[in-house]
Design a protein around this motif. Structure first.
Motif, PDB file in Angstrom:
ATOM      1  N   GLY A 133       0.794  -1.221   0.000  1.00  0.00           N
ATOM      2  CA  GLY A 133       0.000   0.000   0.000  1.00  0.00           C
ATOM      3  C   GLY A 133       0.823   1.266   0.000  1.00  0.00           C
ATOM      4  O   GLY A 133       0.265   2.366   0.065  1.00  0.00           O
ATOM      5  N   THR A 134       2.153   1.128  -0.082  1.00  0.00           N
ATOM      6  CA  THR A 134       3.025   2.310  -0.092  1.00  0.00           C
ATOM      7  C   THR A 134       2.997   2.971  -1.465  1.00  0.00           C
ATOM      8  O   THR A 134       3.143   2.297  -2.492  1.00  0.00           O
ATOM      9  N   GLU A 135       2.821   4.275  -1.496  1.00  0.00           N
ATOM     10  CA  GLU A 135       2.805   5.008  -2.756  1.00  0.00           C
ATOM     11  C   GLU A 135       4.211   5.053  -3.352  1.00  0.00           C
ATOM     12  O   GLU A 135       5.169   5.473  -2.706  1.00  0.00           O
ATOM     13  N   VAL A 136       4.353   4.605  -4.621  1.00  0.00           N
ATOM     14  CA  VAL A 136       5.668   4.563  -5.267  1.00  0.00           C
ATOM     15  C   VAL A 136       5.772   5.538  -6.439  1.00  0.00           C
ATOM     16  O   VAL A 136       6.871   5.876  -6.871  1.00  0.00           O
ATOM     17  N   GLU A 137       4.629   5.987  -6.964  1.00  0.00           N
ATOM     18  CA  GLU A 137       4.662   6.977  -8.044  1.00  0.00           C
ATOM     19  C   GLU A 137       3.342   7.739  -8.064  1.00  0.00           C
ATOM     20  O   GLU A 137       2.267   7.173  -7.817  1.00  0.00           O
ATOM     21  N   ARG A 138       3.474   9.031  -8.394  1.00  0.00           N
ATOM     22  CA  ARG A 138       2.301   9.905  -8.463  1.00  0.00           C
ATOM     23  C   ARG A 138       2.551  10.883  -9.605  1.00  0.00           C
ATOM     24  O   ARG A 138       3.479  11.683  -9.539  1.00  0.00           O
ATOM     25  N   VAL A 139       1.720  10.829 -10.655  1.00  0.00           N
ATOM     26  CA  VAL A 139       1.980  11.640 -11.836  1.00  0.00           C
ATOM     27  C   VAL A 139       0.671  12.154 -12.420  1.00  0.00           C
ATOM     28  O   VAL A 139      -0.342  11.454 -12.445  1.00  0.00           O
ATOM     29  N   SER A 140       0.684  13.404 -12.900  1.00  0.00           N
ATOM     30  CA  SER A 140      -0.494  14.003 -13.536  1.00  0.00           C
ATOM     31  C   SER A 140      -0.738  13.376 -14.905  1.00  0.00           C
ATOM     32  O   SER A 140       0.214  13.094 -15.653  1.00  0.00           O
ATOM     33  N   VAL A 141      -2.015  13.178 -15.243  1.00  0.00           N
ATOM     34  CA  VAL A 141      -2.390  12.601 -16.540  1.00  0.00           C
ATOM     35  C   VAL A 141      -3.526  13.419 -17.128  1.00  0.00           C
ATOM     36  O   VAL A 141      -4.272  14.094 -16.401  1.00  0.00           O
ATOM     37  N   PRO A 142      -3.698  13.391 -18.455  1.00  0.00           N
ATOM     38  CA  PRO A 142      -4.798  14.150 -19.079  1.00  0.00           C
ATOM     39  C   PRO A 142      -6.161  13.614 -18.645  1.00  0.00           C
ATOM     40  O   PRO A 142      -6.363  12.397 -18.581  1.00  0.00           O
ATOM     41  N   VAL A 143      -7.107  14.515 -18.366  1.00  0.00           N
ATOM     42  CA  VAL A 143      -8.437  14.074 -17.922  1.00  0.00           C
ATOM     43  C   VAL A 143      -9.224  13.434 -19.065  1.00  0.00           C
ATOM     44  O   VAL A 143     -10.187  12.692 -18.820  1.00  0.00           O
ATOM     45  N   THR A 144      -8.844  13.716 -20.309  1.00  0.00           N
ATOM     46  CA  THR A 144      -9.569  13.155 -21.454  1.00  0.00           C
ATOM     47  C   THR A 144      -9.022  11.792 -21.875  1.00  0.00           C
ATOM     48  O   THR A 144      -9.609  11.124 -22.719  1.00  0.00           O
ATOM     49  N   GLN A 145      -7.911  11.388 -21.300  1.00  0.00           N
ATOM     50  CA  GLN A 145      -7.280  10.110 -21.679  1.00  0.00           C
ATOM     51  C   GLN A 145      -7.849   8.972 -20.832  1.00  0.00           C
ATOM     52  O   GLN A 145      -8.096   9.137 -19.627  1.00  0.00           O
ATOM     53  N   THR A 146      -8.072   7.832 -21.461  1.00  0.00           N
ATOM     54  CA  THR A 146      -8.598   6.667 -20.737  1.00  0.00           C
ATOM     55  C   THR A 146      -7.645   5.468 -20.738  1.00  0.00           C
ATOM     56  O   THR A 146      -7.835   4.544 -19.966  1.00  0.00           O
ATOM     57  N   GLU A 147      -6.648   5.483 -21.603  1.00  0.00           N
ATOM     58  CA  GLU A 147      -5.691   4.383 -21.683  1.00  0.00           C
ATOM     59  C   GLU A 147      -4.287   4.906 -21.402  1.00  0.00           C
ATOM     60  O   GLU A 147      -3.874   5.940 -21.945  1.00  0.00           O
ATOM     61  N   PHE A 148      -3.531   4.191 -20.538  1.00  0.00           N
ATOM     62  CA  PHE A 148      -2.194   4.620 -20.148  1.00  0.00           C
ATOM     63  C   PHE A 148      -1.244   3.422 -20.153  1.00  0.00           C
ATOM     64  O   PHE A 148      -1.665   2.277 -20.066  1.00  0.00           O
ATOM     65  N   SER A 149       0.035   3.707 -20.234  1.00  0.00           N
ATOM     66  CA  SER A 149       1.058   2.676 -20.141  1.00  0.00           C
ATOM     67  C   SER A 149       2.003   3.039 -19.006  1.00  0.00           C
ATOM     68  O   SER A 149       2.634   4.100 -19.028  1.00  0.00           O
ATOM     69  N   TRP A 150       2.084   2.158 -18.007  1.00  0.00           N
ATOM     70  CA  TRP A 150       2.961   2.394 -16.855  1.00  0.00           C
ATOM     71  C   TRP A 150       4.267   1.643 -17.071  1.00  0.00           C
ATOM     72  O   TRP A 150       4.279   0.425 -17.270  1.00  0.00           O
ATOM     73  N   ALA A 151       5.386   2.378 -17.026  1.00  0.00           N
ATOM     74  CA  ALA A 151       6.688   1.787 -17.322  1.00  0.00           C
ATOM     75  C   ALA A 151       7.282   1.018 -16.154  1.00  0.00           C
ATOM     76  O   ALA A 151       8.272   0.304 -16.306  1.00  0.00           O
ATOM     77  N   GLY A 152       6.692   1.169 -14.967  1.00  0.00           N
ATOM     78  CA  GLY A 152       7.223   0.435 -13.811  1.00  0.00           C
ATOM     79  C   GLY A 152       8.375   1.142 -13.135  1.00  0.00           C
ATOM     80  O   GLY A 152       9.314   0.489 -12.652  1.00  0.00           O
ATOM     81  N   THR A 153       8.295   2.469 -13.086  1.00  0.00           N
ATOM     82  CA  THR A 153       9.353   3.247 -12.439  1.00  0.00           C
ATOM     83  C   THR A 153       8.784   4.048 -11.271  1.00  0.00           C
ATOM     84  O   THR A 153       7.584   4.355 -11.240  1.00  0.00           O
ATOM     85  N   ALA A 154       9.633   4.373 -10.327  1.00  0.00           N
ATOM     86  CA  ALA A 154       9.237   5.175  -9.178  1.00  0.00           C
ATOM     87  C   ALA A 154       9.219   6.654  -9.576  1.00  0.00           C
ATOM     88  O   ALA A 154       9.567   7.024 -10.702  1.00  0.00           O
ATOM     89  N   SER A 155       8.814   7.513  -8.642  1.00  0.00           N
ATOM     90  CA  SER A 155       8.723   8.947  -8.927  1.00  0.00           C
ATOM     91  C   SER A 155      10.065   9.556  -9.309  1.00  0.00           C
ATOM     92  O   SER A 155      10.124  10.542 -10.053  1.00  0.00           O
ATOM     93  N   ASP A 156      11.160   8.953  -8.809  1.00  0.00           N
ATOM     94  CA  ASP A 156      12.486   9.474  -9.150  1.00  0.00           C
ATOM     95  C   ASP A 156      13.047   8.848 -10.420  1.00  0.00           C
ATOM     96  O   ASP A 156      14.196   9.108 -10.798  1.00  0.00           O
ATOM     97  N   GLY A 157      12.252   8.016 -11.105  1.00  0.00           N
ATOM     98  CA  GLY A 157      12.687   7.405 -12.355  1.00  0.00           C
ATOM     99  C   GLY A 157      13.386   6.073 -12.212  1.00  0.00           C
ATOM    100  O   GLY A 157      13.696   5.425 -13.213  1.00  0.00           O
ATOM    101  N   SER A 158      13.639   5.639 -10.999  1.00  0.00           N
ATOM    102  CA  SER A 158      14.323   4.351 -10.795  1.00  0.00           C
ATOM    103  C   SER A 158      13.362   3.193 -11.044  1.00  0.00           C
ATOM    104  O   SER A 158      12.170   3.276 -10.738  1.00  0.00           O
ATOM    105  N   PRO A 159      13.862   2.085 -11.627  1.00  0.00           N
ATOM    106  CA  PRO A 159      12.993   0.936 -11.909  1.00  0.00           C
ATOM    107  C   PRO A 159      12.521   0.263 -10.626  1.00  0.00           C
ATOM    108  O   PRO A 159      13.263   0.170  -9.649  1.00  0.00           O
ATOM    109  N   LEU A 160      11.304  -0.188 -10.645  1.00  0.00           N
ATOM    110  CA  LEU A 160      10.719  -0.866  -9.492  1.00  0.00           C
ATOM    111  C   LEU A 160      10.877  -2.383  -9.622  1.00  0.00           C
ATOM    112  O   LEU A 160      10.942  -2.918 -10.735  1.00  0.00           O
TER     113      LEU A 160
END
Length: 221
Positions: A133-160
């Protein structure tokens, strides 16, 4: 990192066959019963006619038998559904990728996420959490977009690391939080079993979800 993408999946629907009815047989028996009753009425002793309550009793007894036959047929159809039909269905689920809002498995490859921001939102944030339940990434996204691709990186860009993750889409009107809804992702089905009244799917992430919670299916990769 989360990248908006174009929708590439489609929802599916399933149809089930319905067993033929045996109502014609019951109707035939009922007609025979009525014929016997009318014959009995025509041939009874007019000086000692059968009491009307006895006729009503016979009709009630036949009605009870008719209802029991129909109930037995429904139970037989249900047994077949839970037996042969659903066992075949279980095998079809194994190895498939299904889309649900349950936690998803990340193994180093980008994960497709799907969600819709609230209609009144003017900005949205995708929040990724790990299995604790620990937050590992938080990023703004367009409100009109419904499909996204998560690369699996933390907020600092390091791979998870490989593991189970979940995503939530927070919708805002300026600074006011309007909603926080779970995000759908694909998981591979590793086990399927018949539950009390549905098929239960065990996902690669370890989550167990009912088949009715699946919103899309694709061939497993």
């Amino acid at each position: 990192m989360i990248t908006p993408t174009q929708p590439t999946t489609q929802t599916i629907s399933q149809s089930q066959g319905v067993a033929p009815s045996q109502a014609s047989s019951i109707a035939s028996d009922f007609d025979t019963f009525l014929l016997l009753m009318t014959t009995q009425a025509r041939n009874q002793d007019p000086l000692e006619p059968m009491d009307s309550t006895e006729y009503a009793s016979q009709l009630a007894q036949f009605s009870m038998v008719e209802q029991q036959v129909q109930a037995n047929e429904l139970l037989s159809e249900l047994a077949l559904s839970l037996g042969g039909i659903k066992l075949e269905e279980l095998a079809n689920w194994i190895g498939m990728d299904v889309q649900t809002t349950a936690a998803f498995h990340f193994d180093g490859e980008p994960v497709a996420l799907s969600a819709q921001a609230a209609a009144a939102a003017d900005n949205a944030v995708m929040v990724i959490r790990n299995s604790t339940g620990t937050e590992v990434e938080r990023v703004s996204v367009p409100v009109t977009q419904t499909e996204f691709s998560w690369a699996g990186t933390a907020s600092d860009g390091s791979p998870l690391p490989t593991g189970s993750y979940s995503a939530t889409l927070e919708s805002y009107d300026s600074e006011e939080l309007l909603s926080a809804q779970p995000v759908a992702a694909f998981n591979q089905v590793v086990e399927a079993q018949v539950g009390e009244d549905t098929v239960l799917l065990t996902l690669e992430s370890g989550e167990v979800v009912p088949a009715g919670a699946v919103t899309a299916v694709r061939t497993g990769t």
